[in-house]
Scaffold this motif. Sequence first.
Motif, PDB file in Angstrom:
ATOM      1  N   ARG A 168       1.462 -10.321  -0.189  1.00 40.29           N
ATOM      2  CA  ARG A 168       0.895  -9.253  -1.021  1.00 40.29           C
ATOM      3  C   ARG A 168      -0.491  -8.863  -0.510  1.00 40.29           C
ATOM      4  O   ARG A 168      -1.237  -9.693   0.004  1.00 40.29           O
ATOM      5  N   VAL A 170      -4.088  -6.180  -1.397  1.00 42.27           N
ATOM      6  CA  VAL A 170      -4.855  -5.383  -2.360  1.00 42.27           C
ATOM      7  C   VAL A 170      -5.289  -4.096  -1.675  1.00 42.27           C
ATOM      8  O   VAL A 170      -5.794  -4.121  -0.548  1.00 42.27           O
ATOM      9  N   SER A 228      -2.461   3.157  -4.481  1.00 44.47           N
ATOM     10  CA  SER A 228      -2.729   2.473  -5.749  1.00 44.47           C
ATOM     11  C   SER A 228      -3.089   3.440  -6.864  1.00 44.47           C
ATOM     12  O   SER A 228      -3.084   3.058  -8.040  1.00 44.47           O
ATOM     13  N   GLN A 265      -0.572  -4.146  -6.678  1.00 47.16           N
ATOM     14  CA  GLN A 265      -0.713  -4.638  -5.309  1.00 47.16           C
ATOM     15  C   GLN A 265       0.439  -4.144  -4.447  1.00 47.16           C
ATOM     16  O   GLN A 265       1.425  -3.608  -4.941  1.00 47.16           O
ATOM     17  N   THR A 336       3.731  -4.754  -8.421  1.00 45.79           N
ATOM     18  CA  THR A 336       3.499  -4.100  -7.137  1.00 45.79           C
ATOM     19  C   THR A 336       3.789  -2.611  -7.252  1.00 45.79           C
ATOM     20  O   THR A 336       4.396  -2.136  -8.214  1.00 45.79           O
ATOM     21  N   TYR A 339       1.591   0.928  -1.421  1.00 46.73           N
ATOM     22  CA  TYR A 339       0.319   0.745  -0.734  1.00 46.73           C
ATOM     23  C   TYR A 339       0.517   1.284   0.666  1.00 46.73           C
ATOM     24  O   TYR A 339       1.548   1.023   1.290  1.00 46.73           O
ATOM     25  N   VAL A 575      -3.023 -11.982  -0.620  1.00 44.07           N
ATOM     26  CA  VAL A 575      -3.335 -12.407  -1.976  1.00 44.07           C
ATOM     27  C   VAL A 575      -2.856 -13.840  -2.142  1.00 44.07           C
ATOM     28  O   VAL A 575      -1.676 -14.137  -1.956  1.00 44.07           O
TER      29      VAL A 575
END
Length: 653
Positions: A168, A170, A228, A265, A336, A339, A575
């Motif tokens: 994962r 960010v 995001s 995420q 999630t 991204y 992450v």
Amino acid sequence: MGVASTLGQPVRRREDARLLAGRGRFLDDIELPDALHMAFVRSPHPHARFELKRPGRLTFTAASVAGRVAPPQIVPPPGLTVEPIPHPVLADGIVRYVGQPLAAVVAESRALAEDLAERVEVEYEPLPAVDDPRAGETMVRWEKSEGDVAGAFARAAHVVRSERVIPRLVAAPMETRGALAAMEGGRLTVWTSSQSAHRPRAQLAQSLRMSEDELRVIVPDVGGGFGSKGTLPVETPLVAFAARELGRPVRWIEDRRENFLAAPQGRGISGVVELAFDAEGRILALRGRVLADLGAYLLPSTPIPPHTTAMLLAGCYDIPAVEVFVTGARTHKVPTGPYRGAGRPEAAYLIETAMDTAARQLGVDPIELRRRNFVRAFPHRTALGWTYDSGDFEACLDRALELVGEPEGHIGVAMCVERSAGLFEHASVTRDGEVRVGSVPAGQGHETVFAQIAADKLGLDVDQITVITGDTDEVADGVGSFASRSTAMGGSAVAAAADDLLAGGPGVARFESEQVFTSGAYVAVVEVDPATGAVRVVKLVAVDDAGRIINPLLAEGQVVGGAVQGLGASLLEAVDGAPATLHDYSLPTAGEIPAFATAFLESPSPHNPLGAKGIGESGTIGAPAAIANAVAAAVGMRLDPPFTAEKVWRALR
């Protein structure tokens, strides 16, 4: 004498003069008199029962908004089986990830709101938490089979299996999320930092049980989104509801800790790819298994990345038979969502690392193995169901190899395919150069690109064009900026509206299109210090075929920016638990950025009048797979990212 066209020219971004001089107007710059501030009480536990004790007069809870604010509606891509597990507005008795909001407090200042939120008494009973998606219940399922897969594997001369894990990530945009809402003239106006204006309006109307005519959504300057901000934050409907209920403006601006804990995420995919080869090294069939860690709930866009991963598993290769299964599992983590790349980097990583594994197993040069299996005729319908509109994969690879020269270090090669466009986009154009378009900029340079397109059509100078976006009262309709669609869709809508104006019409269009497919070749050159395990990317070569390039300067900026994010995903980012600050989560700095060599090829798309395709996500798609293959060549074994010094050092020993 007409004004010379700037299409295809490296015009500098018009918006930079305003932004660099501090004249940008971002969400937190908007001041409304008598505004209240909202802060959220968030769970410190990944899974727990809870009871609120004396929440206070201006505290909103699940009970106080029940039946008045609805969870977001999930509309999955066709073919996906999706369980009805939307994200609740506020947790009702059980929290399912660290950072989940369970109450909201409003006060006269941000500091006071945060203080009051900390004073809300909550009694928790921790419950067992699922961290591994292999142990989680299924929320999303998808499968696709075409051709004689079993027969192909039975007669194959070689079968190669590759199993990979992508952690994962960010998104960490410079500007965090937020919302400001106020009643104005009997209507509710919501300002939001978003990648769209019209989609948030539709989502707010659904959540608040209002008609869209009762809502106005304004998107000011946006300090980055990377996917995001493509989904309306679950907190925003509550901000709007509070403003309507209290009759005063209400604002919520996320701090960095909240962004790490509660913003959706990306990635979180593991996958197995099996390839069946004939004796000449040509792929007969592919079997794929994708497991996605979706987190605790489904946001409207949560099912999209794993579906895109599966649909692009064939990559640039002509594979006649496929069998792919996707499982999206529930864990006690933040949900999630898209991204930058949103499934495309995952697909490229899985198929391109599998191709390198196959090359070693077959004793074939990895570049030669790719050449033997390229798609060469377009349009090409893949066995997974998407049709590549145009391209020249081998030409991209040839150009990338030219640019890498004689490398000092280990090299890794990766091909990539990026889907973009689709749906529709709206624009209007006037004779004096006023352009309204539904695509909302978040730092990409849309104002400049749209001005170039309109100026070319109207015979005006670029500086004579005014571009208006991000306001549902100013722009009649729109979809937004995501999936690298802005030039192909928004730009084509501007071109179509200008054509309508010149033909005697009102200067309005709603442009619709099939998806278009960008492709590219990436080469990474890396050095690994065997004493410390430190990995250094010395050079990164990026060659992209994004159809007609409207502005090569901005296109290159998108490629390099995306590749730097891909570099972070390769070397630094993952992450681990619930990171709360930048002390816990590393991002790339200038010290990690390698030398770049970029080039563009142009295979114009037949699906829009500009011949344009997407370019905003190419770097995040091609760079990680190329770096992974280079690291594997350097250390003699396959590792998964991030390739930290400690991980590589331990592997070498």
